[in-house]
Enzyme design. Sequence first.
Site, PDB file in Angstrom:
ATOM      1  N   LYS A  11       5.061  -6.915   5.601  1.00  0.00           N
ATOM      2  CA  LYS A  11       5.650  -5.520   5.339  1.00  0.00           C
ATOM      3  C   LYS A  11       7.113  -5.330   5.087  1.00  0.00           C
ATOM      4  O   LYS A  11       7.831  -6.408   5.611  1.00  0.00           O
ATOM      5  CB  LYS A  11       4.952  -4.591   6.236  1.00  0.00           C
ATOM      6  CG  LYS A  11       3.428  -4.337   6.398  1.00  0.00           C
ATOM      7  CD  LYS A  11       2.891  -3.277   7.167  1.00  0.00           C
ATOM      8  CE  LYS A  11       1.600  -3.172   7.058  1.00  0.00           C
ATOM      9  NZ  LYS A  11       0.989  -2.056   8.079  1.00  0.00           N
ATOM     10  N   TYR A  51      -3.826   2.241  -0.177  1.00  0.00           N
ATOM     11  CA  TYR A  51      -4.072   2.897   1.121  1.00  0.00           C
ATOM     12  C   TYR A  51      -4.951   4.422   0.956  1.00  0.00           C
ATOM     13  O   TYR A  51      -5.028   5.074   1.853  1.00  0.00           O
ATOM     14  CB  TYR A  51      -2.775   3.191   2.108  1.00  0.00           C
ATOM     15  CG  TYR A  51      -2.253   2.016   2.780  1.00  0.00           C
ATOM     16  CD1 TYR A  51      -3.062   1.261   3.765  1.00  0.00           C
ATOM     17  CD2 TYR A  51      -0.993   1.355   2.431  1.00  0.00           C
ATOM     18  CE1 TYR A  51      -2.560   0.200   4.274  1.00  0.00           C
ATOM     19  CE2 TYR A  51      -0.532   0.250   3.277  1.00  0.00           C
ATOM     20  CZ  TYR A  51      -1.173  -0.256   4.180  1.00  0.00           C
ATOM     21  OH  TYR A  51      -0.821  -1.380   4.660  1.00  0.00           O
ATOM     22  N   ASN A 114       4.485  -2.470  11.291  1.00  0.00           N
ATOM     23  CA  ASN A 114       3.927  -3.366  12.088  1.00  0.00           C
ATOM     24  C   ASN A 114       3.785  -4.651  11.523  1.00  0.00           C
ATOM     25  O   ASN A 114       2.817  -5.465  11.902  1.00  0.00           O
ATOM     26  CB  ASN A 114       2.476  -2.748  12.500  1.00  0.00           C
ATOM     27  CG  ASN A 114       1.434  -2.677  11.381  1.00  0.00           C
ATOM     28  OD1 ASN A 114       1.940  -2.737  10.374  1.00  0.00           O
ATOM     29  ND2 ASN A 114       0.250  -2.334  11.843  1.00  0.00           N
ATOM     30  N   HIS A 117      -0.329  -6.513   7.387  1.00  0.00           N
ATOM     31  CA  HIS A 117      -1.654  -5.990   7.132  1.00  0.00           C
ATOM     32  C   HIS A 117      -2.610  -6.916   6.604  1.00  0.00           C
ATOM     33  O   HIS A 117      -2.196  -8.068   6.322  1.00  0.00           O
ATOM     34  CB  HIS A 117      -1.487  -5.127   5.712  1.00  0.00           C
ATOM     35  CG  HIS A 117      -2.846  -4.734   5.217  1.00  0.00           C
ATOM     36  ND1 HIS A 117      -3.605  -3.730   5.832  1.00  0.00           N
ATOM     37  CD2 HIS A 117      -3.720  -5.343   4.291  1.00  0.00           C
ATOM     38  CE1 HIS A 117      -4.767  -3.787   5.185  1.00  0.00           C
ATOM     39  NE2 HIS A 117      -5.123  -4.427   4.392  1.00  0.00           N
ATOM     40  N   GLU A 128      -9.280  -5.769  -1.985  1.00  0.00           N
ATOM     41  CA  GLU A 128      -7.820  -5.844  -1.950  1.00  0.00           C
ATOM     42  C   GLU A 128      -7.211  -7.122  -2.456  1.00  0.00           C
ATOM     43  O   GLU A 128      -6.105  -7.118  -3.164  1.00  0.00           O
ATOM     44  CB  GLU A 128      -7.392  -5.846  -0.354  1.00  0.00           C
ATOM     45  CG  GLU A 128      -7.588  -4.578   0.470  1.00  0.00           C
ATOM     46  CD  GLU A 128      -7.319  -4.704   2.005  1.00  0.00           C
ATOM     47  OE1 GLU A 128      -7.578  -3.421   2.286  1.00  0.00           O
ATOM     48  OE2 GLU A 128      -6.904  -5.688   2.370  1.00  0.00           O
TER      49      GLU A 128
END
Length: 140
Positions: A11, A51, A114, A117, A128
């Site tokens: 990320k 998302y 965080n 993913h 995905e």
Amino acid sequence: MAVERTLSIIKPDATRRNLTGKINAKFEDGGLRIVAQKRVQLSQAQAESFYGVHRERGFFNDLVSFMISGPVVLQVLEGENAIARNREIMGATNPANAAEGTIRKEFAESIEANSVHGSDAPETAAQEIAYFFAGSEIVG
Ligand code: CMP
């Protein structure tokens, strides 16, 4: 145990801090192979669609803004039980709950920023991966 593939995203908080190599070492040391990888700037439409399952959650708009705040590294990871293995290597979503030695314990800044993913189940992994990669871009 079956050989699986899972989608991973490094990320923007992690690419900003130049942590791609350190995170990749965690995956490789943990027994996963990076069989596809590309660094991209997500569009708002891509992030919202990716998302989409979280669209009704209070954190959705902030999450989308964060995910387009800088480049991400999209990856396909392959290995025995890759989906569960990757989730172990990443650690809990909230870094406050992540185990020692996990990516999120070492690198995550917050529950939103965080660092990584990972897909949560075989069906979502397949969806995905197909969302971001053509079959010809994945070389095992
Ligand atoms: P990720 O595994 O990418 O899936 C959804 C993301 O939403 C999650 O990691 C977090 O980065 C982000 N997020 C932000 N707030 C929350 C929250 N309260 N609960 C779960 N996920 C959150």
